[in-house]
Design a protein around this motif. Structure first.
Motif, PDB file in Angstrom:
ATOM      1  N   GLU A 626     -38.753  22.360 -13.742  1.00 11.82           N
ATOM      2  CA  GLU A 626     -38.914  23.602 -12.971  1.00 11.82           C
ATOM      3  C   GLU A 626     -37.997  23.594 -11.751  1.00 11.82           C
ATOM      4  N   GLU A 627     -37.783  22.409 -11.184  1.00 12.63           N
ATOM      5  CA  GLU A 627     -36.853  22.276 -10.056  1.00 12.63           C
ATOM      6  C   GLU A 627     -35.442  22.682 -10.487  1.00 12.63           C
ATOM      7  N   LEU A 628     -35.026  22.231 -11.678  1.00  6.89           N
ATOM      8  CA  LEU A 628     -33.726  22.630 -12.212  1.00  6.89           C
ATOM      9  C   LEU A 628     -33.696  24.134 -12.445  1.00  6.89           C
ATOM     10  N   SER A 629     -34.790  24.663 -12.950  1.00  2.00           N
ATOM     11  CA  SER A 629     -34.882  26.111 -13.187  1.00  2.00           C
ATOM     12  C   SER A 629     -34.744  26.883 -11.876  1.00  2.00           C
ATOM     13  N   ASN A 630     -35.337  26.360 -10.808  1.00  4.69           N
ATOM     14  CA  ASN A 630     -35.245  27.037  -9.505  1.00  4.69           C
ATOM     15  C   ASN A 630     -33.824  27.001  -8.956  1.00  4.69           C
ATOM     16  N   LEU A 631     -33.109  25.889  -9.208  1.00  4.37           N
ATOM     17  CA  LEU A 631     -31.700  25.831  -8.812  1.00  4.37           C
ATOM     18  C   LEU A 631     -30.926  26.936  -9.515  1.00  4.37           C
ATOM     19  N   ARG A 632     -31.172  27.063 -10.798  1.00  4.68           N
ATOM     20  CA  ARG A 632     -30.491  28.113 -11.575  1.00  4.68           C
ATOM     21  C   ARG A 632     -30.903  29.494 -11.099  1.00  4.68           C
ATOM     22  N   ARG A 633     -32.174  29.630 -10.733  1.00  2.00           N
ATOM     23  CA  ARG A 633     -32.651  30.939 -10.264  1.00  2.00           C
ATOM     24  C   ARG A 633     -31.905  31.349  -8.989  1.00  2.00           C
ATOM     25  N   GLY A 634     -31.598  30.366  -8.148  1.00  2.00           N
ATOM     26  CA  GLY A 634     -30.823  30.672  -6.940  1.00  2.00           C
ATOM     27  C   GLY A 634     -29.457  31.236  -7.273  1.00  2.00           C
ATOM     28  N   ILE A 635     -28.809  30.664  -8.302  1.00  2.00           N
ATOM     29  CA  ILE A 635     -27.510  31.183  -8.738  1.00  2.00           C
ATOM     30  C   ILE A 635     -27.669  32.577  -9.312  1.00  2.00           C
ATOM     31  N   ILE A 636     -28.732  32.774 -10.107  1.00  2.00           N
ATOM     32  CA  ILE A 636     -29.004  34.085 -10.704  1.00  2.00           C
ATOM     33  C   ILE A 636     -29.181  35.142  -9.619  1.00  2.00           C
ATOM     34  N   GLU A 637     -29.899  34.778  -8.567  1.00  2.00           N
ATOM     35  CA  GLU A 637     -30.116  35.737  -7.469  1.00  2.00           C
ATOM     36  C   GLU A 637     -28.809  36.102  -6.798  1.00  2.00           C
ATOM     37  N   THR A 638     -27.927  35.100  -6.654  1.00  2.00           N
ATOM     38  CA  THR A 638     -26.605  35.370  -6.075  1.00  2.00           C
ATOM     39  C   THR A 638     -25.820  36.321  -6.968  1.00  2.00           C
ATOM     40  N   ILE A 639     -25.880  36.081  -8.275  1.00  2.00           N
ATOM     41  CA  ILE A 639     -25.175  36.959  -9.218  1.00  2.00           C
ATOM     42  C   ILE A 639     -25.728  38.373  -9.123  1.00  2.00           C
ATOM     43  N   ASN A 640     -27.049  38.496  -9.076  1.00  2.00           N
ATOM     44  CA  ASN A 640     -27.662  39.828  -8.997  1.00  2.00           C
ATOM     45  C   ASN A 640     -27.295  40.544  -7.705  1.00  2.00           C
ATOM     46  N   ARG A 642     -24.451  40.204  -6.190  1.00  2.00           N
ATOM     47  CA  ARG A 642     -23.048  40.616  -6.311  1.00  2.00           C
ATOM     48  C   ARG A 642     -22.862  41.731  -7.330  1.00  2.00           C
ATOM     49  N   ALA A 643     -23.489  41.537  -8.484  1.00  2.00           N
ATOM     50  CA  ALA A 643     -23.227  42.431  -9.611  1.00  2.00           C
ATOM     51  C   ALA A 643     -23.889  43.789  -9.387  1.00  2.00           C
ATOM     52  N   VAL A 644     -23.232  44.827  -9.878  1.00  2.00           N
ATOM     53  CA  VAL A 644     -23.766  46.176  -9.711  1.00  2.00           C
ATOM     54  C   VAL A 644     -24.216  46.776 -11.038  1.00  2.00           C
ATOM     55  N   ASN A 645     -23.712  46.264 -12.147  1.00  2.00           N
ATOM     56  CA  ASN A 645     -24.001  46.894 -13.431  1.00  2.00           C
ATOM     57  C   ASN A 645     -24.679  45.974 -14.434  1.00  2.00           C
ATOM     58  N   ILE A 646     -25.004  44.769 -14.015  1.00  2.00           N
ATOM     59  CA  ILE A 646     -25.807  43.887 -14.861  1.00  2.00           C
ATOM     60  C   ILE A 646     -26.912  43.280 -14.011  1.00  2.00           C
ATOM     61  N   GLN A 647     -27.979  42.906 -14.678  1.00  2.00           N
ATOM     62  CA  GLN A 647     -29.098  42.254 -13.989  1.00  2.00           C
ATOM     63  C   GLN A 647     -29.522  41.056 -14.819  1.00  2.00           C
ATOM     64  N   LEU A 648     -29.672  39.923 -14.165  1.00  2.05           N
ATOM     65  CA  LEU A 648     -30.020  38.693 -14.858  1.00  2.05           C
ATOM     66  C   LEU A 648     -31.410  38.223 -14.461  1.00  2.05           C
ATOM     67  N   LYS A 649     -32.032  37.540 -15.384  1.00  2.00           N
ATOM     68  CA  LYS A 649     -33.339  36.939 -15.129  1.00  2.00           C
ATOM     69  C   LYS A 649     -33.372  35.609 -15.858  1.00  2.00           C
ATOM     70  N   ILE A 650     -33.966  34.609 -15.230  1.00  2.00           N
ATOM     71  CA  ILE A 650     -34.099  33.317 -15.899  1.00  2.00           C
ATOM     72  C   ILE A 650     -35.575  33.046 -16.139  1.00  2.00           C
ATOM     73  N   ASN A 651     -35.902  32.784 -17.393  1.00  2.00           N
ATOM     74  CA  ASN A 651     -37.273  32.493 -17.793  1.00  2.00           C
ATOM     75  C   ASN A 651     -37.407  30.986 -17.972  1.00  2.00           C
ATOM     76  N   THR A 652     -38.251  30.388 -17.159  1.00  2.00           N
ATOM     77  CA  THR A 652     -38.365  28.934 -17.120  1.00  2.00           C
ATOM     78  C   THR A 652     -38.873  28.369 -18.444  1.00  2.00           C
ATOM     79  N   MET A 653     -38.126  27.415 -18.987  1.00  2.00           N
ATOM     80  CA  MET A 653     -38.525  26.649 -20.172  1.00  2.00           C
ATOM     81  C   MET A 653     -39.043  27.569 -21.284  1.00  2.00           C
TER      82      MET A 653
END
Length: 891
Positions: A626-640, A642-653
């Motif tokens: 879950e800690e690794l997932s949270n690291l990835r979620r931080g990147i996802i939030e950064t992408i969201n 920045r991005a205007v026409n796509i939205q990302l979500k990460i579903n843990t495990m």
């Protein structure tokens, strides 16, 4: 000319030509230029009141000085309201043409510098139309005295703009900016660039001086100082301009680059290239050219330099173009701090890589982060993402993880440590269980032994036996005493008799002597008589003891013993052959087994402790993922963000399909027991794919803690394929079942494409068209990370609307924080993306790759670059028109 970079420009300056300049008759052009250069400005716009009289003088003073550029301009008083309007002239215009413009506006040379004179608005409008390609119009100090907003009001501004389209607005403070935004919001004026200048004010109100140049200035991104450069910056003001107001905070140098980038490269002696040597921008670079012009060679040589290719697979461009005398130099900068050059040379099959720093060739080679994608790789990412059997790892996660590689390594190290601890504990608990399995048998044996003892104790035979043994012991002891005494007396008598006989023989010899006989005879006789009596006494005592022995065998004790023996024998018959002599042995065995049982019971406590530890480790195991997932979620939030026409979500495990595929593959049952494996999946995962965390913890406990390993019991079902059940039992017997804890469900990345018109309307990428998928993946890649990103012809599956809506917007949002290098055929990418560096390739008459028209890296404001785009790229002219409409009118 070259790549676009930030320049500090003061858009509003005055010379002694303005009559309100302090000590104007005592200041010369050199003093003025020296004062400007001390301010650190790169360029100024000279905007004297109603005059261009000092323009030529300053030009002559500068001559070949490359450290300062002067844009010729003027500050007109327009209309009866004396509204101040700045006009910037094309620096290529001769002074005669500039003066002609001023005089055509109705300002006589004799009136130059006189702020009491104004020009007619209609005349001004007509002249502007005539010179439109050679001038830029900027209302001065918009919301201040003599500013357009103050002098003619809202309706007047709208009418003024309908006659004279100004290109930007000069502001002095935040209030000015707010006023501009209000006018844009109320549709009085279109979206508009704002700039600022110092007006080089003196210490007294209304005067100008040699001080305060650059007190307020504007950062403008340009590849060259030109009117077209300013025009393009004003069109694309969001990425090309930044105001530093006089009352604002200090601004650091915008040319300081904080992200890594490839600053340039040199390619020499390829089969189709003699030499290409060019620089690259730390922002957006586009490599363009006709089909077969060698664009992809640039990408492949970067791949080669940084070893970003699979050596097991053939890279046709590298293999087919590299020669024994080829030299590749790629320059990599870590922000604005340090630069390295990667050299590739050597024979085709014996290439040599060297890395050079500022100190020369180095063996301390840093890692050069870089991402390279071809169009095919982009398209395959989403296809491979959904193919759980084809890919060991998720392509999307691999891309995301590039941004957290160090922290990911730390988390993976923690995961590996916890996993090892779990498996060690499992081995320990298995050893304990192998030992404690004896407890049941041991308890049964103890109970059986106790039962035997209890049976013996209940019949009274033990007491009878003990009593009989006591009596027998007394009787036998008495018999032994008599026997010993009889034997002793017998031995004594025989010994004494031998002694007497020997003594008699000596006495006889002694008495043969007459003298001796006379004196000792009586004594000898007395002694012999005594000895005879003593011997007789011994024999009588022996006889008496023998008689006593005969009496014992017939006395009361013997009778009681015989009676007790009869009773004891009857009891023996009643206990069915239990050996009474084993009583003590059984008793000792019970004691020994009880001691062993106590030790094994202690082991049971250790087992319970191990169970608790394993459960705790399993919890930490899941938490680490879950800690690794949270690291990835931080990147996802950064992408969201920045991005205007796509939205990302990460579903843990939550990648249930990939997890189940891995489990089945490990068990060697990829094509068997589909329904049974599906039951496991449904138990652990929700219908939408999300994991049931508690249930997954139970699964890991099943693999590590359950002794029977019954999959039927785990699934809580009454029926199960016996072969499937046996599969798990066999794994348990082999002690291999716990290895399945290696398989933890991956996170799952969900990408949705946002509808441009209705932001609430989103479609899942899996439901999108191939073009939408490619565009969305490209937008995803563009909006994450900060290492150099190189993409080779991403537009092959994309139409213009997708390029503009998904790709270009992502490029614009990203390029200031990440270097992007794109090989492209689509003009919208360099034009609408506003590329800071454009390289146009062509083929010479002998087929060699060259720069088109000899022009190296440039920008769209440069004539040769613009003409090159329009000439070789279909739709080039339309993209420039669309750029002007998009960024000036409909933003």
């Amino acid at each position: 000319m070259g790549i676009a970079k930030w320049r500090k420009i003061d858009f509003h300056t005055h010379t002694p030509e303005s009559r309100c300049f302090k000590n104007r008759n005592n200041v010369n052009s050199k003093q003025w230029i020296d004062a400007v250069m001390k301010s650190g400005l790169d360029a100024v716009v000279v905007t004297d009141h109603n005059s261009v009289g000092w323009i030529d003088r300053l030009r002559n003073e500068l001559k070949d000085n490359k450290d300062l550029f002067i844009f010729p301009g003027i500050e007109f008083c327009v209309g009866t309201s004396f509204t101040h309007i700045l006009v910037i002239f094309d620096p290529k215009m001769k002074i005669e043409d500039i003066e002609g413009f001023v005089m055509q506006c109705g300002l006589l040379k004799s009136d130059w510098g006189d702020t009491t004179k104004c020009i007619d608005e209609k005349t001004f409008s007509d002249v502007i139309k005539k010179y439109r390609e050679k001038v830029l119009i900027i209302p001065a100090h918009f919301n201040e005295e003599k500013g357009l907003c103050k002098t003619i009001g809202q309706n007047g501004i709208k009418e003024f703009y309908s006659k004279i389209n100004f290109d930007a607005i000069e502001v002095r403070n935040e209030n000015d900016i707010n006023e501009v935004n209000n006018k844009i919001k109320n549709e009085i004026i279109p979206n508009m660039a704002v700039v600022t200048g110092s007006d080089n004010p003196g210490n007294n109100t209304g005067e100008h001086d040699l001080i305060n140049f650059g007190k307020a200035y504007t950062w403008i991104k340009l590849s060259e100082f030109s009117l077209e450069g300013l025009r393009q910056a004003f069109l694309d003001y969001e990425t090309r301009s930044y105001c530093v107001l006089s009352n604002g905070n200090l601004c650091e140098d915008k040319n300081i680059v904080k992200h890594n980038y490839i600053s340039g490269m040199k390619i020499a002696n390829l089969k189709h290239i003699d030499e290409l040597n060019f620089r690259l921008s730390p922002n957006l670079n586009c490599i363009i050219g006709g089909r077969g012009s060698g664009k992809s060679t640039i990408v492949e040589m970067i791949r080669l330099a940084f070893k970003q290719y699979d050596e097991k697979k053939k890279n046709h461009i590298i293999n087919n173009t590299y020669r024994d005398d080829t030299n590749i130099d790629v320059y990599y900068k870590f922000g604005s701090i340090s630069e390295y050059c990667v050299h590739v040379k050597g024979k085709k099959n014996e290439k040599i890589w060297n890395v050079e720093s500022d100190d020369g060739i180095t063996n301390d080679i840093p890692k050069f982060p870089i991402s390279i994608y071809s169009q095919k790789e982009l398209f395959n990412i989403i296809e491979d993402e959904n193919n759980s059997e084809k890919n060991e790892n998720s392509p999307l996660l691999e891309i995301i993880d590039e941004n957290v590689s160090l922290k990911k390594s730390e988390v993976y190290e923690k995961i590996a440590t916890i996993r090892k601890e779990i498996l060690t504990l499992v081995e320990e608990i298995n050893v304990i269980r192998n030992q404690t399995r004896e407890i049941k048998t041991l308890k049964a044996e103890i109970e059986l032994s106790k039962s035997k003892l209890s049976k013996l104790q209940n019949t009274g035979i033990i007491d009878k036996r003990n009593e009989l043994m006591t009596l027998k012991e007394a009787y036998n002891r008495l018999k032994e005493i008599l026997k010993e005494n009889i034997s002793l007396l017998d031995d004594m008598a025989k010994s004494f008799e031998r002694k007497v006989i020997q003594s008699s023989e000596r006495d006889s010899k002694l008495l043969n002597n007459e003298i001796n006989n006379k004196y000792i005879k009586d004594n000898i006789l007395n002694i012999n008589h005594i000895n005879e009596n003593l011997l007789k006494s011994m024999l009588e005592s022996k006889f008496q003891l023998e008689n006593e022995n005969k009496k014992i065998e017939e006395n009361e004790l013997k009778i009681i013993i015989d009676k007790k023996q009869v009773e004891y024998n009857k009891l023996l018959d009643s206990i069915n052959g239990i050996n009474i002599d084993d009583y003590k042995i059984i008793e000792n065995e019970i004691n020994e087994k009880n001691i062993k049982l106590i030790k094994l019971t202690q082991k049971e406590l250790e087992e319970n402790l191990c169970v608790d530890k394993i459960r705790d480790k399993i919890q930490k195991y899941i938490e680490a993922y879950e800690e690794l997932s949270n690291l990835r979620r931080g990147i996802i939030e950064t992408i969201n963000d920045r991005a205007v026409n796509i939205q990302l979500k990460i579903n843990t495990m939550s990648n249930s399909d990939k997890w189940l595929s891995s489990i089945r593959s490990e068990l060697g049952k990829s094509n068997n027991f589909d329904s049974e494996f599906e039951k496991i999946k449904k138990k652990i995962f929700k219908q939408n794919g999300g994991i049931r965390k508690d249930e997954f913890q139970r699964w890991l406990e099943f693999l590590t803690l359950k002794e029977d390993a019954s999959i039927k019991n785990y699934l809580n079902v009454s029926n199960c394929d016996v072969r499937f059940e046996k599969l798990w039992l066999d794994k348990k017997k082999e002690n291999t079942i716990q290895a399945l804890i290696n398989f933890i469900p991956e996170d799952k990345v969900e990408i949705k494409i946002i509808n441009k018109i209705n932001k609430r309307n989103k479609i899942n990428i899996n439901e999108a068209s191939p073009g939408q998928k490619s565009a969305a993946i490209l937008a995803f890649i563009l909006n994450q990370g900060d290492s150099p990103l190189i993409i080779d012809q991403p537009e092959d599956d994309l139409d213009n609307s997708l390029i503009i809506d998904l790709v270009v917007e992502s490029i614009r949002n990203t390029k200031n924080s990440r270097q992007i290098i794109i090989v492209t055929h689509n003009p919208n990418i360099p034009v609408l993306g506003d590329a800071e560096g454009i390289v146009i390739l062509d083929r010479s008459q002998n087929g060699k790759v060259i720069f088109k028209n000899g022009k190296k890296t440039g920008c769209i404001e440069e004539k040769m670059i613009k003409e090159g785009i329009c000439e070789i790229m279909e739709g080039g002219i339309q993209s420039f028109k669309f750029r002007e409409n998009k960024y000036k009118y409909i933003k």
